[in-house]
Design a protein around this motif. Structure first.
Motif, PDB file in Angstrom:
ATOM      1  N   MET A  39       0.743  -1.125  -0.013  1.00 54.77           N
ATOM      2  CA  MET A  39       0.384   0.149   0.050  1.00 54.77           C
ATOM      3  C   MET A  39       0.918   1.877   0.110  1.00 54.77           C
ATOM      4  O   MET A  39       2.106   1.414   1.037  1.00 54.77           O
ATOM      5  CB  MET A  39      -1.149   0.049   1.132  1.00 54.77           C
ATOM      6  N   THR A  40       0.425   2.371  -0.679  1.00 56.16           N
ATOM      7  CA  THR A  40       1.462   3.132  -0.601  1.00 56.16           C
ATOM      8  C   THR A  40       0.949   4.286  -0.117  1.00 56.16           C
ATOM      9  O   THR A  40      -0.080   4.306  -0.030  1.00 56.16           O
ATOM     10  CB  THR A  40       1.217   4.139  -2.184  1.00 56.16           C
ATOM     11  N   ASN A  41       1.701   4.883   0.874  1.00 53.47           N
ATOM     12  CA  ASN A  41       1.523   6.014   1.744  1.00 53.47           C
ATOM     13  C   ASN A  41       1.102   7.089   1.215  1.00 53.47           C
ATOM     14  O   ASN A  41       2.562   8.298   0.668  1.00 53.47           O
ATOM     15  CB  ASN A  41       2.495   5.587   2.973  1.00 53.47           C
ATOM     16  N   HIS A  42       0.546   7.780   1.025  1.00 57.34           N
ATOM     17  CA  HIS A  42       0.289   9.640   1.317  1.00 57.34           C
ATOM     18  C   HIS A  42      -0.041  10.355   1.975  1.00 57.34           C
ATOM     19  O   HIS A  42       0.610  11.626   1.417  1.00 57.34           O
ATOM     20  CB  HIS A  42      -1.035   9.622  -0.338  1.00 57.34           C
ATOM     21  N   SER A  43       0.578  10.540   3.497  1.00 58.17           N
ATOM     22  CA  SER A  43       0.329  11.401   3.694  1.00 58.17           C
ATOM     23  C   SER A  43       1.750  12.437   3.512  1.00 58.17           C
ATOM     24  O   SER A  43       1.379  13.688   3.700  1.00 58.17           O
ATOM     25  CB  SER A  43       0.703  10.631   5.064  1.00 58.17           C
ATOM     26  N   ASN A  44       2.827  12.253   3.411  1.00 60.45           N
ATOM     27  CA  ASN A  44       4.187  12.701   2.880  1.00 60.45           C
ATOM     28  C   ASN A  44       3.707  13.350   1.937  1.00 60.45           C
ATOM     29  O   ASN A  44       4.953  14.040   1.080  1.00 60.45           O
ATOM     30  CB  ASN A  44       4.919  11.745   3.393  1.00 60.45           C
ATOM     31  N   GLU A  45       3.001  13.372   0.697  1.00 59.33           N
ATOM     32  CA  GLU A  45       3.440  13.851  -0.223  1.00 59.33           C
ATOM     33  C   GLU A  45       3.369  15.081  -0.447  1.00 59.33           C
ATOM     34  O   GLU A  45       3.890  15.877  -1.468  1.00 59.33           O
ATOM     35  CB  GLU A  45       1.812  13.114  -1.438  1.00 59.33           C
ATOM     36  N   PRO A  46       2.225  16.087   0.131  1.00 61.52           N
ATOM     37  CA  PRO A  46       2.796  17.640  -0.475  1.00 61.52           C
ATOM     38  C   PRO A  46       4.281  17.727   0.265  1.00 61.52           C
ATOM     39  O   PRO A  46       4.396  18.839  -0.458  1.00 61.52           O
ATOM     40  CB  PRO A  46       1.626  18.011   0.417  1.00 61.52           C
ATOM     41  N   SER A  47       4.186  18.126   1.479  1.00 60.04           N
ATOM     42  CA  SER A  47       5.859  18.327   2.132  1.00 60.04           C
ATOM     43  C   SER A  47       7.054  17.231   1.194  1.00 60.04           C
ATOM     44  O   SER A  47       7.723  17.894   0.790  1.00 60.04           O
ATOM     45  CB  SER A  47       6.289  17.263   3.037  1.00 60.04           C
ATOM     46  N   THR A  48       6.666  16.419   0.381  1.00 61.70           N
ATOM     47  CA  THR A  48       7.855  15.878  -0.838  1.00 61.70           C
ATOM     48  C   THR A  48       7.440  15.848  -2.105  1.00 61.70           C
ATOM     49  O   THR A  48       8.543  17.173  -2.649  1.00 61.70           O
ATOM     50  CB  THR A  48       7.118  14.632  -0.813  1.00 61.70           C
ATOM     51  N   ALA A  49       6.813  17.239  -2.234  1.00 60.46           N
ATOM     52  CA  ALA A  49       6.388  17.852  -3.266  1.00 60.46           C
ATOM     53  C   ALA A  49       7.273  19.325  -2.850  1.00 60.46           C
ATOM     54  O   ALA A  49       7.856  19.722  -4.244  1.00 60.46           O
ATOM     55  CB  ALA A  49       5.071  17.969  -3.927  1.00 60.46           C
ATOM     56  N   LYS A  50       6.691  19.902  -1.894  1.00 62.89           N
ATOM     57  CA  LYS A  50       7.358  20.916  -1.317  1.00 62.89           C
ATOM     58  C   LYS A  50       9.002  20.891  -2.012  1.00 62.89           C
ATOM     59  O   LYS A  50       9.643  22.130  -1.829  1.00 62.89           O
ATOM     60  CB  LYS A  50       7.150  21.746  -0.051  1.00 62.89           C
ATOM     61  N   GLY A  51       9.701  19.630  -1.567  1.00 62.82           N
ATOM     62  CA  GLY A  51       9.932  19.674  -1.001  1.00 62.82           C
ATOM     63  C   GLY A  51      11.691  19.919  -2.017  1.00 62.82           C
ATOM     64  O   GLY A  51      12.683  20.995  -2.512  1.00 62.82           O
ATOM     65  N   THR A  52      10.470  19.354  -3.487  1.00 59.89           N
ATOM     66  CA  THR A  52      11.186  19.606  -4.948  1.00 59.89           C
ATOM     67  C   THR A  52      11.253  20.336  -5.054  1.00 59.89           C
ATOM     68  O   THR A  52      12.163  21.270  -5.978  1.00 59.89           O
ATOM     69  CB  THR A  52      10.916  18.564  -5.992  1.00 59.89           C
ATOM     70  N   ILE A  53      10.113  21.293  -5.143  1.00 60.14           N
ATOM     71  CA  ILE A  53      10.534  22.725  -5.396  1.00 60.14           C
ATOM     72  C   ILE A  53      10.746  23.956  -5.070  1.00 60.14           C
ATOM     73  O   ILE A  53      12.115  24.455  -5.484  1.00 60.14           O
ATOM     74  CB  ILE A  53       8.758  23.254  -4.930  1.00 60.14           C
ATOM     75  N   ARG A  54      11.362  23.024  -3.109  1.00 64.99           N
ATOM     76  CA  ARG A  54      12.269  23.794  -2.310  1.00 64.99           C
ATOM     77  C   ARG A  54      13.810  24.240  -3.344  1.00 64.99           C
ATOM     78  O   ARG A  54      14.754  24.923  -3.455  1.00 64.99           O
ATOM     79  CB  ARG A  54      12.489  23.596  -0.999  1.00 64.99           C
ATOM     80  N   SER A  55      14.398  22.773  -3.328  1.00 63.67           N
ATOM     81  CA  SER A  55      15.756  22.040  -4.190  1.00 63.67           C
ATOM     82  C   SER A  55      15.664  23.403  -5.596  1.00 63.67           C
ATOM     83  O   SER A  55      16.309  23.565  -6.022  1.00 63.67           O
ATOM     84  CB  SER A  55      16.001  21.172  -4.325  1.00 63.67           C
ATOM     85  N   ARG A  56      14.662  23.298  -6.174  1.00 63.43           N
ATOM     86  CA  ARG A  56      14.820  23.816  -7.605  1.00 63.43           C
ATOM     87  C   ARG A  56      14.569  25.163  -7.491  1.00 63.43           C
ATOM     88  O   ARG A  56      15.871  25.904  -8.281  1.00 63.43           O
ATOM     89  CB  ARG A  56      13.640  23.965  -8.222  1.00 63.43           C
ATOM     90  N   LEU A  57      14.073  25.907  -6.405  1.00 63.29           N
ATOM     91  CA  LEU A  57      14.182  26.727  -6.305  1.00 63.29           C
ATOM     92  C   LEU A  57      15.623  27.336  -5.716  1.00 63.29           C
ATOM     93  O   LEU A  57      16.433  29.389  -6.099  1.00 63.29           O
ATOM     94  CB  LEU A  57      13.339  27.758  -5.310  1.00 63.29           C
ATOM     95  N   LEU A  58      16.346  27.090  -5.102  1.00 62.06           N
ATOM     96  CA  LEU A  58      17.647  27.350  -4.366  1.00 62.06           C
ATOM     97  C   LEU A  58      18.562  27.382  -5.636  1.00 62.06           C
ATOM     98  O   LEU A  58      19.274  28.209  -5.678  1.00 62.06           O
ATOM     99  CB  LEU A  58      17.480  26.177  -3.233  1.00 62.06           C
ATOM    100  N   ASP A  59      17.932  26.038  -6.039  1.00 65.21           N
ATOM    101  CA  ASP A  59      19.496  25.844  -7.450  1.00 65.21           C
ATOM    102  C   ASP A  59      19.552  26.832  -8.517  1.00 65.21           C
ATOM    103  O   ASP A  59      20.274  27.451  -8.653  1.00 65.21           O
ATOM    104  CB  ASP A  59      19.390  24.754  -8.067  1.00 65.21           C
ATOM    105  N   ALA A  60      18.075  27.722  -8.030  1.00 66.14           N
ATOM    106  CA  ALA A  60      17.766  29.016  -9.543  1.00 66.14           C
ATOM    107  C   ALA A  60      18.531  30.070  -9.066  1.00 66.14           C
ATOM    108  O   ALA A  60      19.165  30.461  -9.285  1.00 66.14           O
ATOM    109  CB  ALA A  60      16.254  29.182  -9.709  1.00 66.14           C
TER     110      ALA A  60
END
Length: 210
Positions: free
Chosen positions: A1-22
């Motif tokens: 079973m896939t645990n979706h509880s951390n999906e928003p935080s995971t997506a935010k982490g990806t966005i943060r990394s992209r913005l910090l890289d920029a």
């Protein structure tokens, strides 16, 4: 079973990394120019909307953040009383007066061994001091089309803004975020603890939601 509880935080982490890289990829002289533009615009907005001797809470920038030095200097030179945050051991923020760069110190952060790169006021007035502010200028990596702020993930400013909402004050401080162009209207996963800002300034661009 896939645990979706951390999906928003995971997506935010990806966005943060992209913005910090920029931000890191942006040339320092361009970052400085964009910071100066945003500070000039925000300073004009604040001075137009506050009365004499009112209080503005802001922050001392570090790293690739938009440089708040010109904003702090401009407010102080015009007689505006300025509060800056102090990071406490529980990652909450208290506040102290800013009276120029010499009024700040570099503390060893909670759990650290070296002084923080972020200068802070030497004397704390407590967490509730921010309630005296007419405006709060907060750091952000991005804001959504609805003005929801995304920070670095520590939650300190979300707790400050939540505390202001819960204070029951008849008039609450308005909140402005200082950004670079391209960091507004970002599709951000919104979680219950996230808070919106009233205004975002990015270069010459001003977004005012309230």
């Amino acid at each position: 079973m896939t645990n979706h509880s951390n999906e928003p935080s995971t997506a935010k982490g990806t966005i943060r990394s992209r913005l910090l890289d920029a931000r890191r990829a942006c040339a320092p002289d361009l970052r400085a120019r964009l910071s100066a533009q945003a500070c000039e615009v925000l300073l004009d907005v604040l001075l137009d909307r506050i009365g004499e001797a009112e209080v503005v809470a802001a922050y001392a920038s570090f790293g690739t953040e938009p440089d708040t030095g010109p904003l702090l200097a401009g407010l102080h030179a015009r007689g505006v009383r300025v509060l800056l945050p102090i990071l406490e051991n529980d990652m909450n923020l208290s506040w102290g007066w800013y009276s120029g760069p010499d009024s700040l110190v570099r503390r060893i952060p909670p759990g650290g061994t070296r002084p923080s790169p972020i200068p802070e006021p030497a004397v704390s007035l407590g967490r509730d001091a921010v309630l005296a502010a007419a405006w709060i200028v907060v750091p952000a990596l991005a804001v959504s089309p609805d003005g929801v702020r995304m920070g670095r993930g520590g939650g300190s400013y979300d707790r400050v803004l939540a505390g202001i909402e819960a204070s029951g004050a008849a008039v609450r401080p308005r909140v402005a975020a200082l950004l670079y162009p391209g960091e507004t209207d970002v599709d951000i996963p919104v979680e219950p603890h996230d808070r919106a800002v009233d205004m975002a300034v990015a270069g010459h661009e001003v977004r005012d939601w309230r």
